[in-house]
Design a protein around this motif. Structure first.
Motif, PDB file in Angstrom:
ATOM      1  N   HIS A 198       0.837  -1.203   0.000  1.00 21.82           N
ATOM      2  CA  HIS A 198       0.000   0.000   0.000  1.00 21.82           C
ATOM      3  C   HIS A 198       0.870   1.252   0.000  1.00 21.82           C
ATOM      4  CE1 HIS A 198      -2.776  -2.911   2.340  1.00 21.82           C
ATOM      5  NE2 HIS A 198      -3.170  -2.897   1.079  1.00 21.82           N
ATOM      6  N   GLU A 199       0.749   2.057  -1.033  1.00 23.30           N
ATOM      7  CA  GLU A 199       1.497   3.317  -1.090  1.00 23.30           C
ATOM      8  C   GLU A 199       0.728   4.379  -0.313  1.00 23.30           C
ATOM      9  OE1 GLU A 199       4.416   3.352  -2.139  1.00 23.30           O
ATOM     10  OE2 GLU A 199       4.522   1.565  -3.411  1.00 23.30           O
ATOM     11  N   LEU A 200       1.263   4.816   0.812  1.00 19.64           N
ATOM     12  CA  LEU A 200       0.521   5.743   1.672  1.00 19.64           C
ATOM     13  C   LEU A 200       1.063   7.169   1.601  1.00 19.64           C
ATOM     14  CD1 LEU A 200       0.033   3.541   4.865  1.00 19.64           C
ATOM     15  CD2 LEU A 200      -1.480   3.794   2.892  1.00 19.64           C
ATOM     16  N   GLY A 201       2.240   7.353   1.034  1.00 10.09           N
ATOM     17  CA  GLY A 201       2.870   8.677   1.002  1.00 10.09           C
ATOM     18  C   GLY A 201       4.362   8.468   1.116  1.00 10.09           C
ATOM     19  N   LEU A 202       4.980   9.099   2.121  1.00  7.60           N
ATOM     20  CA  LEU A 202       6.420   8.880   2.317  1.00  7.60           C
ATOM     21  C   LEU A 202       6.712   7.407   2.573  1.00  7.60           C
ATOM     22  CD1 LEU A 202       9.254  10.109   2.696  1.00  7.60           C
ATOM     23  CD2 LEU A 202       8.722  10.374   5.121  1.00  7.60           C
ATOM     24  N   HIS A 203       5.798   6.716   3.228  1.00  3.46           N
ATOM     25  CA  HIS A 203       5.992   5.306   3.556  1.00  3.46           C
ATOM     26  C   HIS A 203       5.128   4.393   2.688  1.00  3.46           C
ATOM     27  CE1 HIS A 203       7.922   6.978   7.117  1.00  3.46           C
ATOM     28  NE2 HIS A 203       8.455   5.793   7.324  1.00  3.46           N
ATOM     29  N   THR A 204       5.716   3.262   2.339  1.00  2.00           N
ATOM     30  CA  THR A 204       4.986   2.159   1.721  1.00  2.00           C
ATOM     31  C   THR A 204       4.671   1.158   2.824  1.00  2.00           C
ATOM     32  OG1 THR A 204       6.260   2.419  -0.309  1.00  2.00           O
ATOM     33  CG2 THR A 204       5.075   0.328  -0.030  1.00  2.00           C
ATOM     34  N   GLN A 205       3.409   0.747   2.885  1.00  2.00           N
ATOM     35  CA  GLN A 205       3.030  -0.241   3.898  1.00  2.00           C
ATOM     36  C   GLN A 205       2.995  -1.637   3.272  1.00  2.00           C
ATOM     37  OE1 GLN A 205      -1.063  -0.878   5.043  1.00  2.00           O
ATOM     38  NE2 GLN A 205      -0.537  -0.594   7.191  1.00  2.00           N
ATOM     39  N   PHE A 206       3.808  -2.527   3.819  1.00  2.00           N
ATOM     40  CA  PHE A 206       3.823  -3.912   3.352  1.00  2.00           C
ATOM     41  C   PHE A 206       2.987  -4.774   4.299  1.00  2.00           C
ATOM     42  CE2 PHE A 206       7.799  -2.091   1.765  1.00  2.00           C
ATOM     43  CZ  PHE A 206       7.722  -2.438   0.421  1.00  2.00           C
ATOM     44  N   ILE A 207       2.069  -5.526   3.733  1.00  2.00           N
ATOM     45  CA  ILE A 207       1.316  -6.508   4.515  1.00  2.00           C
ATOM     46  C   ILE A 207       2.006  -7.850   4.329  1.00  2.00           C
ATOM     47  CG2 ILE A 207      -0.896  -7.679   4.844  1.00  2.00           C
ATOM     48  CD1 ILE A 207      -1.057  -4.718   5.526  1.00  2.00           C
ATOM     49  N   GLY A 208       2.378  -8.481   5.424  1.00  2.00           N
ATOM     50  CA  GLY A 208       3.041  -9.774   5.384  1.00  2.00           C
ATOM     51  C   GLY A 208       2.174 -10.839   6.032  1.00  2.00           C
ATOM     52  N   GLU A 209       1.878 -11.889   5.288  1.00  2.00           N
ATOM     53  CA  GLU A 209       1.150 -13.004   5.891  1.00  2.00           C
ATOM     54  C   GLU A 209       2.144 -13.855   6.680  1.00  2.00           C
ATOM     55  OE1 GLU A 209      -1.567 -15.242   3.378  1.00  2.00           O
ATOM     56  OE2 GLU A 209      -1.381 -16.962   4.728  1.00  2.00           O
ATOM     57  N   VAL A 210       1.826 -14.104   7.931  1.00  2.00           N
ATOM     58  CA  VAL A 210       2.731 -14.836   8.820  1.00  2.00           C
ATOM     59  C   VAL A 210       2.713 -16.314   8.453  1.00  2.00           C
ATOM     60  CG1 VAL A 210       3.231 -15.457  11.213  1.00  2.00           C
ATOM     61  CG2 VAL A 210       2.295 -13.188  10.672  1.00  2.00           C
ATOM     62  N   LYS A 211       3.876 -16.849   8.130  1.00  2.00           N
ATOM     63  CA  LYS A 211       3.991 -18.271   7.804  1.00  2.00           C
ATOM     64  C   LYS A 211       4.394 -19.093   9.025  1.00  2.00           C
ATOM     65  CE  LYS A 211       2.666 -17.873   3.638  1.00  2.00           C
ATOM     66  NZ  LYS A 211       1.378 -18.512   3.266  1.00  2.00           N
ATOM     67  N   ASP A 212       5.149 -18.480   9.923  1.00  2.00           N
ATOM     68  CA  ASP A 212       5.487 -19.148  11.187  1.00  2.00           C
ATOM     69  C   ASP A 212       6.043 -18.102  12.145  1.00  2.00           C
ATOM     70  OD1 ASP A 212       5.646 -21.319  12.943  1.00  2.00           O
ATOM     71  OD2 ASP A 212       7.709 -21.800  12.395  1.00  2.00           O
ATOM     72  N   VAL A 213       5.913 -18.410  13.428  1.00  2.00           N
ATOM     73  CA  VAL A 213       6.580 -17.642  14.476  1.00  2.00           C
ATOM     74  C   VAL A 213       7.515 -18.603  15.198  1.00  2.00           C
ATOM     75  CG1 VAL A 213       6.296 -16.319  16.596  1.00  2.00           C
ATOM     76  CG2 VAL A 213       4.608 -16.092  14.756  1.00  2.00           C
ATOM     77  N   LYS A 214       8.748 -18.173  15.384  1.00  2.00           N
ATOM     78  CA  LYS A 214       9.726 -18.986  16.101  1.00  2.00           C
ATOM     79  C   LYS A 214      10.194 -18.221  17.327  1.00  2.00           C
ATOM     80  CE  LYS A 214      11.354 -21.740  12.203  1.00  2.00           C
ATOM     81  NZ  LYS A 214      10.202 -21.429  11.311  1.00  2.00           N
ATOM     82  N   ILE A 215      10.413 -18.948  18.404  1.00  2.00           N
ATOM     83  CA  ILE A 215      10.769 -18.292  19.660  1.00  2.00           C
ATOM     84  C   ILE A 215      11.807 -19.133  20.387  1.00  2.00           C
ATOM     85  CG2 ILE A 215       8.924 -19.423  20.983  1.00  2.00           C
ATOM     86  CD1 ILE A 215       8.543 -16.671  22.418  1.00  2.00           C
ATOM     87  N   ASP A 216      12.661 -18.456  21.150  1.00  2.00           N
ATOM     88  CA  ASP A 216      13.587 -19.181  22.021  1.00  2.00           C
ATOM     89  C   ASP A 216      12.774 -19.914  23.082  1.00  2.00           C
ATOM     90  OD1 ASP A 216      15.715 -18.197  20.640  1.00  2.00           O
ATOM     91  OD2 ASP A 216      16.308 -16.721  22.142  1.00  2.00           O
ATOM     92  N   GLY A 217      13.063 -21.185  23.273  1.00  2.00           N
ATOM     93  CA  GLY A 217      12.327 -21.972  24.264  1.00  2.00           C
ATOM     94  C   GLY A 217      12.370 -21.339  25.652  1.00  2.00           C
ATOM     95  N   ALA A 218      13.457 -20.627  25.949  1.00  2.00           N
ATOM     96  CA  ALA A 218      13.614 -19.997  27.265  1.00  2.00           C
ATOM     97  C   ALA A 218      12.599 -18.874  27.500  1.00  2.00           C
ATOM     98  CB  ALA A 218      15.029 -19.443  27.406  1.00  2.00           C
ATOM     99  N   CYS A 219      11.898 -18.431  26.425  1.00  2.00           N
ATOM    100  CA  CYS A 219      10.925 -17.346  26.562  1.00  2.00           C
ATOM    101  C   CYS A 219       9.491 -17.872  26.722  1.00  2.00           C
ATOM    102  CB  CYS A 219      10.987 -16.407  25.361  1.00  2.00           C
ATOM    103  SG  CYS A 219      12.562 -15.577  25.191  1.00  2.00           S
ATOM    104  N   LEU A 220       9.344 -19.173  26.848  1.00  2.00           N
ATOM    105  CA  LEU A 220       8.012 -19.759  27.029  1.00  2.00           C
ATOM    106  C   LEU A 220       7.768 -20.077  28.501  1.00  2.00           C
ATOM    107  CD1 LEU A 220       7.963 -22.227  23.990  1.00  2.00           C
ATOM    108  CD2 LEU A 220       6.803 -20.007  24.171  1.00  2.00           C
ATOM    109  N   ASP A 221       6.494 -19.995  28.911  1.00  2.00           N
ATOM    110  CA  ASP A 221       6.155 -20.408  30.275  1.00  2.00           C
ATOM    111  C   ASP A 221       5.860 -21.911  30.301  1.00  2.00           C
ATOM    112  OD1 ASP A 221       3.559 -20.844  29.365  1.00  2.00           O
ATOM    113  OD2 ASP A 221       2.795 -18.946  30.127  1.00  2.00           O
ATOM    114  N   ALA A 222       5.478 -22.410  31.450  1.00  2.00           N
ATOM    115  CA  ALA A 222       5.286 -23.859  31.629  1.00  2.00           C
ATOM    116  C   ALA A 222       4.192 -24.407  30.711  1.00  2.00           C
ATOM    117  CB  ALA A 222       4.954 -24.163  33.091  1.00  2.00           C
ATOM    118  N   GLU A 223       3.231 -23.546  30.323  1.00  2.96           N
ATOM    119  CA  GLU A 223       2.144 -23.994  29.449  1.00  2.96           C
ATOM    120  C   GLU A 223       2.474 -23.805  27.968  1.00  2.96           C
ATOM    121  OE1 GLU A 223       1.240 -21.939  32.256  1.00  2.96           O
ATOM    122  OE2 GLU A 223       1.043 -23.887  33.250  1.00  2.96           O
ATOM    123  N   GLY A 224       3.682 -23.345  27.675  1.00  2.00           N
ATOM    124  CA  GLY A 224       4.062 -23.156  26.279  1.00  2.00           C
ATOM    125  C   GLY A 224       3.619 -21.823  25.693  1.00  2.00           C
ATOM    126  N   HIS A 225       3.165 -20.890  26.549  1.00  2.71           N
ATOM    127  CA  HIS A 225       2.797 -19.560  26.065  1.00  2.71           C
ATOM    128  C   HIS A 225       3.979 -18.598  26.205  1.00  2.71           C
ATOM    129  CE1 HIS A 225      -1.374 -20.413  25.344  1.00  2.71           C
ATOM    130  NE2 HIS A 225      -1.483 -20.996  26.521  1.00  2.71           N
TER     131      HIS A 225
END
Lengths: 194, 194
Positions: free
Chosen positions: B126-153
């Motif tokens: 999307h061309e909005l002016g000075l900035h172009t806005q890119f929409i990205g469809e999320v294919k995956d989220v990866k996280i360090d295991g150390a940042c998860l709680d006991a329930e995996g959140h």
């Protein structure tokens, strides 16, 4: 070691955006959204994404305008309530004893007691799937004078805004100042030129 | 009493998004952006806005993909550096001694050491002016295991992400937990039905 969480909407933090609109009959409404942010610097634009099922979505389509009122820590429960019930069924201003103020610049109301207000005119509507993304050109930002520092800049500590954490769904305050932008990274510039 | 600040891009907080892309020659690059957020729940999409003058803008147009790597508090200076210099002139990974990792899902690299990664395929521009806005469809989220709680959140305290404050331009940590969403507002629901 990275673990995959799947294709989810996880970014930290998101803002807590209280979106103000008028119903067709002129009744003011507010709802809370966390999918949005700043979208363009010139013209200044913000984005907010809403499901078509919401009353606010219909109001924005009809009036081409919305406001964003940013709550502070003490106003978190009211902001949460604004996201819990539909304005079709409840007068959310009456329930929270907050005051709808009419914007003089755009056809939408804002929450008079909330410390920072962004008044927006809709300039683009993007259908992305479950959510419609509204681009709002900022016509003015209003702030409580008590949230400004001596130089007239926004004092984030005094503003005391909310941050939303997806996944677990929780509100956080902002914490310690880590450092100034366009500055703390200069250590690496020196490193490369040495 | 509200004071007018004019038509400015002021929302609090904004995220600190380190955007990873490949140059035409396959060299990995990263830049830091604060204009963006979550844009849609289904399909899961994020948005990030970039000036056409940036190398990252051209890379995304060419490859139709980007990643977002979220830095933590200890990585704030590196993230700031990524926004200070152009990848056309500097190898930002080498300068910060951070590691480019190749996404297996999208045609873009991410910062291996950063705790949360969002891999995106571009679905709209999307061309909005000075900035172009890119929409990205999320294919995956990866996280360090150390940042998860006991329930995996996601444990926000362990993730320790950065928040950016426009106007003054500063990075903040997240602070105190204020309360759970879809919950602390129920006090007002009771009030209206009583």
């Amino acid at each position: 070691m990275k673990q995959s969480l799947g294709a989810k909407t996880l970014l930290y933090p998101t803002p807590v955006l209280v979106v103000g609109t008028y119903f067709e009959d002129g009744r003011p409404n507010v709802m809370t959204a966390a999918w949005g942010g700043i979208a363009c610097s010139r013209p200044p634009c913000v984005s907010v994404s809403l499901r078509a099922a919401t009353a606010t979505h219909g109001n924005i389509i009809a009036r081409k305008a919305f406001t964003i009122s940013l709550p502070n820590r003490a106003q978190a429960a009211a902001a949460d309530y604004f996201g819990l019930v539909s304005g079709r069924k409840a007068d959310k201003f009456a329930a929270t004893r907050l005051t709808p103020a009419r914007s003089e610049l755009v056809d939408a109301p804002y929450v008079a007691e909330f410390p920072l207000i962004v008044e927006c005119e809709v300039t683009a509507v993007h259908e992305l799937g479950l959510h419609t993304q509204f681009i709002g050109e900022v016509k003015d930002v209003k702030i409580d004078g008590a949230c400004l520092d001596a130089e007239g800049h926004v004092d984030v500590g005094k503003l005391d805004p909310l941050a939303f954490a997806p996944d677990t769904g929780a509100y956080f305050a902002l914490g310690a100042l880590i450092g100034p932008a366009y500055s703390i990274g200069k250590s690496f510039t020196t490193e490369t030129s040495s």
